[in-house]
Design an enzyme around this catalytic site. Sequence first.
Site, PDB file in Angstrom:
ATOM      1  N   GLY A   5      -8.110   9.126 -35.168  1.00  0.00           N
ATOM      2  CA  GLY A   5      -8.532   8.430 -36.375  1.00  0.00           C
ATOM      3  C   GLY A   5      -7.382   8.367 -37.355  1.00  0.00           C
ATOM      4  N   GLY A  18      -6.648   7.910 -41.794  1.00  0.00           N
ATOM      5  CA  GLY A  18      -7.155   7.784 -43.147  1.00  0.00           C
ATOM      6  C   GLY A  18      -6.025   7.776 -44.141  1.00  0.00           C
ATOM      7  N   GLY A  19      -6.378   7.935 -45.435  1.00  0.00           N
ATOM      8  CA  GLY A  19      -5.377   7.909 -46.477  1.00  0.00           C
ATOM      9  C   GLY A  19      -4.390   9.050 -46.361  1.00  0.00           C
ATOM     10  CE1 TYR A  20      -3.070  15.831 -46.117  1.00  0.00           C
ATOM     11  CE2 TYR A  20      -2.829  15.410 -43.756  1.00  0.00           C
ATOM     12  CZ  TYR A  20      -2.599  16.216 -44.869  1.00  0.00           C
ATOM     13  OH  TYR A  20      -1.897  17.383 -44.733  1.00  0.00           O
ATOM     14  N   GLY A  21      -3.334  10.460 -43.469  1.00  0.00           N
ATOM     15  CA  GLY A  21      -2.456  10.250 -42.324  1.00  0.00           C
ATOM     16  C   GLY A  21      -3.270  10.075 -41.064  1.00  0.00           C
ATOM     17  CE  LYS A  22      -0.811   6.008 -37.241  1.00  0.00           C
ATOM     18  NZ  LYS A  22       0.083   5.369 -36.241  1.00  0.00           N
ATOM     19  CE  LYS A  76      -6.142  16.618 -42.917  1.00  0.00           C
ATOM     20  NZ  LYS A  76      -7.213  16.604 -43.952  1.00  0.00           N
ATOM     21  CG  ASP A 109     -13.706  12.776 -49.634  1.00  0.00           C
ATOM     22  OD1 ASP A 109     -14.432  11.872 -50.092  1.00  0.00           O
ATOM     23  OD2 ASP A 109     -12.764  12.555 -48.863  1.00  0.00           O
TER      24      ASP A 109
END
Length: 999
Positions: free
Chosen positions: A660, A662-666, A682, A779
């Site tokens: 997956g 997201g804004g944080y990374g892969k 992550k 979150d």
Amino acid sequence: MAGRPMKIWFKRISALLCLSLVWAPSAAVTDPNDARVMVKLQQTWGSVLTTWTGNDPCGDKWVGTLCDANTNQVIYMTLINLGLEGEIPPEIGSLPALSNLDLSFNDKLKGSIPSELGNLQNLKLLSLQQCSLTGFIPASLGQLVNLTYLALNGNKLTGPIPSALGALSKLKWFDVAYNRLSGSLPVSSNNAAKLGLDTWPVIQHYHLNNNEFSGSIPPELGGATECLHLLLEYNQFTGTIPDTLGNMKSLQILSLHYNQLSGPIPQSLNKIVSNGTAYLGLHQMRVNNNMLTGVVPVLDALDSLEFVDFSNNTFDPQPFPSWLNASANTIQTILVEFSNLIGPLPSDILSYPSLQGLYAKNNQLNGTLNIPSTLGRRLRVVSLENNKLDQLTFATNANLPNISLNGNPTCSGTGLVTAGPLLCGTVVPPATLWNSPLVASSTCPVCDDPLLTSNPYTCRCSKPLIVSLEIRAFTAPTINDTDLWEKMRNQTYSSKNITTFFKIDQIWVRDASINNEKKVLVRIYFFPLIGETIDEVTETIIKVAFTQQLVSYTSPFKPEMVKSIINSGAISSHGSHGFPKAAIIGIAVGAGGLLVLIAFLVFVAVKLKRRAEEERKKNPFADWEKAQDGDAPKLKGARWFTFDDIKMMTNNFNEDNVLGEGGYGKVYKAIEAGTGATFAVKRAQEGSKQGALEFKNEIELLSRVHHNNLVGLVGFCYQKGEQMLVYEYMPNGTLTQNLRGSKADWPLDWDRRLLIALGAARGLAYLHDNADPPIIHRDVKSCNILLDKKMNAKVADFGMSLLVPDEKDEKTRKVKGTMGYLDPEYYLTSHLSTKSDVYSFGVVLLELFTGKAPISHGTHIVKTVRNLWDSAGIAGVRRTLDPILDGTSMDELEKFVRIALVCTEDTALERPSMHEVVMQLETLVGPKAHIMPGSDNSIASKASKSDTRIPLPMSNMMSDDFEPASGQFSQAFSHGSSSSHQSAFRYSGGFGPSPVQPK
């Protein structure tokens, strides 16, 4: 790997110790009246129930009983497959608080059903399946006004069904199959009391097959609009099929075969459609082996049809029902043998995408059979013997299934050359027996004891629990398909109550066979994880799961019933005590090599210490001890990975390993060489990396929280400018993916959604109440709720998490979160509290209910649901229900929505705490709440050793007059003391708890 079974064994022992604390008897003795009744049962069945000792059933922990903690009355009695002999004493009707009575699978239990059972006004479940009971069904059972489940199948009962049973207005399940019942079916129009099978407003299952019922099928049955299964096969019904059956809008299975019905098939059945709603619509229609006339009507609206059998009737000459093409995307099996069919077959019938079997022998079909190159990929059997097909066309590259044309002109003379021996050879009869290929090919050792069976997946010899099922309406064309039974194994594993107690490799579908009625018998073996036999608690859970139809199957395995439950270890397990044989051998061997073992351990300890020292020197945090920012991270169990370690585990961060983004990374899937362990890594991308101190604080936070419903931190990497966190791997992805993403092909049913909600709630409640200091997730959303291999929910992604803030710095926090889930009060005031997580969790609950994203077409899910609730209550909100959940209990849906709406109130003061939400969900989920993974923070675990009574959630949340926006309710929820409410049960023996609402 040797340590893992040991850890599991210790966990199992710990769980049993916890249960023993809850089962501990109080000073009070059983209610005197109930004690007298139970002693009578002890005298009747005591030779078998050796664990029923003493004269205090509740205090002495009689197996299979559950007692009310406040009144000390017996409320549950579950004695399944315990070898009970004799009769059911009439005194059993003098247990006024009894709500569940299950005596199934005691084949030596004889005599009649006591009429005194009608006195049990609180009874909700009565299951007397597969015993040897005789006589009539007592009319007094009609007094059980709270009964929802009545199963008397598999006995020797005679006489008619009493019309008095029509008073059971809450009944959903009625099964009297496999008896010798006779007479006509009682309905309200043929008796003075105006009662009958048609006065059950919420009935879902009429299982009346394999009896001797006669007369016509009452048209009044068509009023059962919630009925799913109407099973009337193998009786002596006459007359026509009522047109009113077309009004049964929820009907999935219609089984009328092997009767003496006449007249046409009613056109009205064409109304039983799904309208695009999953699981609705008529799935199976079986009217074969009757005396039906006319022609098969055009039923082209049936958009869920999977199986039809019109065979062996006296229809007028008619063409093949080409309207079946309208069901081409769903139809799996078509049987039209001896149906007086004429003319050609539809040219594209063998291309239907879902078709598995076509059986049309002994008709007058003629013309050309076209076998295209694009055959249906699931097609297995085409039986067209004894027709008049004189031509054949097929593509040379066609991958032919099992096609039989014997007895057609194309298989004689010159036609035989065209057709070839493959299509015109001797007809091979269908397989009637399937054995697991793991039996023949297994390299596992043969077990010494004949009672022992070798588990083909683990090669361990043990004594399995064997459940034999009968599939009453098998829809596959052949049973000789190993993939088919592997599908059943997976469905068994993923069903209610099973996945909690078993790993997939403990379940084995051993064999299957077809009986004379073309019903399929299947044996499923359940192997113990540790030791030779399954423990008593797990055995009871399995029995209840099957006898009370909590195991859910899909096509082609439904409807099913349990024929027998056999514990192959029961003969020896009760008389066995002391150490297991393996333990004795282990002790003997260990004693002989003790000195060698000590020397080895010293060597390993020294080596590990040196390695740790080397790693510490390389640890980038080692220098922090001298820094002004504070000490090095204080980690509890988290590992440090080098960049090269993770690079190797992710195959150089290969894109194929991306789980997956997201804004944080892969997030990458990582497999550790040597151990084979799978992780999720992550990796922070540029722009999202934290400072060293912030990254250190996050690692410390994550390494400090440990709960079954929180994704565990395995380790981290802080090297070469990288910030990476290594988590436990969750193979079933996110809740978002399962609701409406890449994993939605296998939809989540209602019970699984409830367990997911409860699991996530427990994880958040742990963060708020048990973490030290408490943590706000900040979150909470569906894509941050992950599902492990058993579909248990775990909260993930603590990148925005904060410790519960002090008042001084609450307003200095920058508002963070995800739109759609963000607490509006927090957004407007910057005032953060644990109730902000509660709001976000409420949004997730509405996602589970609707299957939709929080913001859809510019509308927020909370506003939509609340407006519908305010205008029309649950009836209005039901319009937003995920279509997959159609058929779910309205009562459960209403309670669920109430919880969601109170969580999403505008202000924090009006919302409950996560602990209170957990209690409400545990009440809604029922007994599974106390045995599912993560239940260490459940209500049951909070009972003290000295008091076995368990705090009960506040009753007003589930009351009929509850309104989410009610200030009175909000005040009661926010300020009520849960400790002052005690649940009304104590349980003993091998049966899990079930909440009882306070009076």
